[in-house]
Design an enzyme around this catalytic site. Structure first.
Site, PDB file in Angstrom:
ATOM      1  N   GLY A  45       0.803  -1.218   0.000  1.00 24.26           N
ATOM      2  CA  GLY A  45       0.000   0.000   0.000  1.00 24.26           C
ATOM      3  C   GLY A  45       0.832   1.262   0.000  1.00 24.26           C
ATOM      4  O   GLY A  45       0.419   2.289   0.547  1.00 24.26           O
ATOM      5  N   GLY A  67      -1.593  -1.718   9.798  1.00 28.22           N
ATOM      6  CA  GLY A  67      -2.287  -0.497  10.181  1.00 28.22           C
ATOM      7  C   GLY A  67      -3.664  -0.416   9.572  1.00 28.22           C
ATOM      8  O   GLY A  67      -4.301   0.628   9.598  1.00 28.22           O
ATOM      9  N   THR A  68      -4.113  -1.514   9.000  1.00 26.36           N
ATOM     10  CA  THR A  68      -5.437  -1.574   8.385  1.00 26.36           C
ATOM     11  C   THR A  68      -6.378  -2.352   9.292  1.00 26.36           C
ATOM     12  O   THR A  68      -5.989  -3.389   9.829  1.00 26.36           O
ATOM     13  CB  THR A  68      -5.348  -2.281   7.013  1.00 26.36           C
ATOM     14  N   ALA A  81      -2.365  -2.679  14.608  1.00 28.57           N
ATOM     15  CA  ALA A  81      -2.559  -1.428  15.338  1.00 28.57           C
ATOM     16  C   ALA A  81      -3.679  -0.618  14.705  1.00 28.57           C
ATOM     17  O   ALA A  81      -3.472  -0.029  13.633  1.00 28.57           O
ATOM     18  CB  ALA A  81      -1.264  -0.616  15.351  1.00 28.57           C
ATOM     19  N   ASN A 124      -4.528   2.149  15.511  1.00 27.08           N
ATOM     20  CA  ASN A 124      -4.017   3.517  15.461  1.00 27.08           C
ATOM     21  C   ASN A 124      -2.558   3.509  15.896  1.00 27.08           C
ATOM     22  O   ASN A 124      -2.214   2.923  16.911  1.00 27.08           O
ATOM     23  CB  ASN A 124      -4.846   4.422  16.374  1.00 27.08           C
ATOM     24  N   PHE A 125      -1.705   4.167  15.108  1.00 22.67           N
ATOM     25  CA  PHE A 125      -0.280   4.236  15.422  1.00 22.67           C
ATOM     26  C   PHE A 125       0.096   5.486  16.214  1.00 22.67           C
ATOM     27  O   PHE A 125       1.230   5.619  16.655  1.00 22.67           O
ATOM     28  CB  PHE A 125       0.550   4.228  14.130  1.00 22.67           C
ATOM     29  N   HIS A 147     -13.392  11.039  10.696  1.00 25.21           N
ATOM     30  CA  HIS A 147     -12.327  10.767   9.737  1.00 25.21           C
ATOM     31  C   HIS A 147     -12.645  11.382   8.379  1.00 25.21           C
ATOM     32  O   HIS A 147     -13.773  11.811   8.120  1.00 25.21           O
ATOM     33  CB  HIS A 147     -12.118   9.259   9.574  1.00 25.21           C
ATOM     34  N   HIS A 148     -11.650  11.380   7.509  1.00 20.23           N
ATOM     35  CA  HIS A 148     -11.805  11.855   6.134  1.00 20.23           C
ATOM     36  C   HIS A 148     -12.856  11.019   5.403  1.00 20.23           C
ATOM     37  O   HIS A 148     -13.148   9.876   5.784  1.00 20.23           O
ATOM     38  CB  HIS A 148     -10.464  11.764   5.397  1.00 20.23           C
ATOM     39  N   LYS A 184     -12.440   7.160   3.967  1.00 21.74           N
ATOM     40  CA  LYS A 184     -12.267   5.997   4.832  1.00 21.74           C
ATOM     41  C   LYS A 184     -13.356   4.966   4.527  1.00 21.74           C
ATOM     42  O   LYS A 184     -14.530   5.315   4.392  1.00 21.74           O
ATOM     43  CB  LYS A 184     -12.319   6.407   6.301  1.00 21.74           C
TER      44      LYS A 184
END
Length: 264
Positions: A8, A98-99, A124, A126-127, A154-155, A158
């Site tokens: 990604g 991260g997904t 995770a 959220n990182f 969120h944007h 998402k």
């Protein structure tokens, strides 16, 4: 030197992760995984400097054979991430994911598989360190304020709702909060979904708007008072220290770690 591959890399988070790995003295970006032919190297995508020469693969097996990464950072989408994570473990690669979008059954299966292979895997939602602290603080507050609602923002690109962070926050609160249905027992939604998602009696509301990045507030109501715990990520750079930390930490693990709060 930790050999890292990224799935990604062309996404907004992926681009940040590429630059982050390239800056780390103890990491080497050896390859990227993409779902379509975009050129032989990162530089040929037109998104990165000409000296970013990591090769691009469309197949994880071929990537592994050619470059032998130790860690795969997956920043793709909920539709692909489970298959990527399972295949990476099968190949002996440690995933840093991260997904979001894993089911409880998938997490259980991946945990058993990782432990069988004695490989670390970090998932995770959220990182951002501040977001992790928000979740920890919310869990502590829930011991004293059982009436809680979560608003995550969120944007508008998402894909999943609620967000992984919102769901993870609710799960952490559930660990210490006695299950209860909030609000009036005869409450009625005159428009379906008006009260948001119901998770163990607490409600999660998802906002999607252009201009947002990642934001969440957890509201606790009590007699004559309101406690609000809020975190805002204004750009994707806020996640990168957590990504770098996870790449180092996953090398030490031999199971699945779901949530950075378990490491911080």
């Amino acid at each position: 030197m930790i050999k890292v591959a990224i799935a990604g890399a062309r996404g907004k988070m992926g681009q940040e992760a590429v630059h982050t790995v390239m800056k780390q003295e103890n990491m080497e970006l050896v390859a990227v995984l993409d779902y379509k032919e975009i050129g032989e190297t990162l530089a040929q995508t037109g998104l990165f400097p000409t000296d970013y020469t990591a090769p691009v693969f469309t197949d994880l097996q071929a990537l592994h054979t050619a470059t032998k990464p130790e860690v795969l950072i997956d920043l793709t989408n909920p539709q692909s991430v489970y298959a990527h994570t399972k295949e990476a473990l099968a190949l002996g690669i440690r995933p840093v994911v991260g997904t979001t979008g894993f089911t409880d059954e998938q997490l259980a299966e991946l945990t058993a598989f990782a432990e069988e292979k004695a490989l670390g895997c970090i998932i995770a939602p959220n990182f951002a360190v501040g977001a992790i602290l928000m979740m920890k603080f919310a869990k502590e507050a829930a011991r004293f304020f059982p009436d809680v609602e979560i608003i995550e923002m969120h944007h508008d690109q998402k894909l999943d709702a609620p967000s992984g962070t919102g769901l993870k926050t609710a799960q952490m609160i559930q660990e210490v909060r006695q299950s209860k249905q909030q609000g009036h027992p005869n409450e009625t939604e005159t428009h379906a979904g008006a009260r948001g998602a119901n998770f163990d009696g607490m409600h999660i509301h998802s906002v999607r708007l252009p201009g947002l990045v990642a934001h969440q507030q957890v509201l606790f109501g009590g007699d004559g008072q309101l406690l609000t715990i809020r975190h805002d990520s204004f750009n994707r750079g806020s996640f990168m220290s957590g990504v770098a930390y996870c790449v180092e930490e996953v090398m030490k693990q031999k199971t699945v770690v779901y949530g950075l709060e378990n490491l911080i």
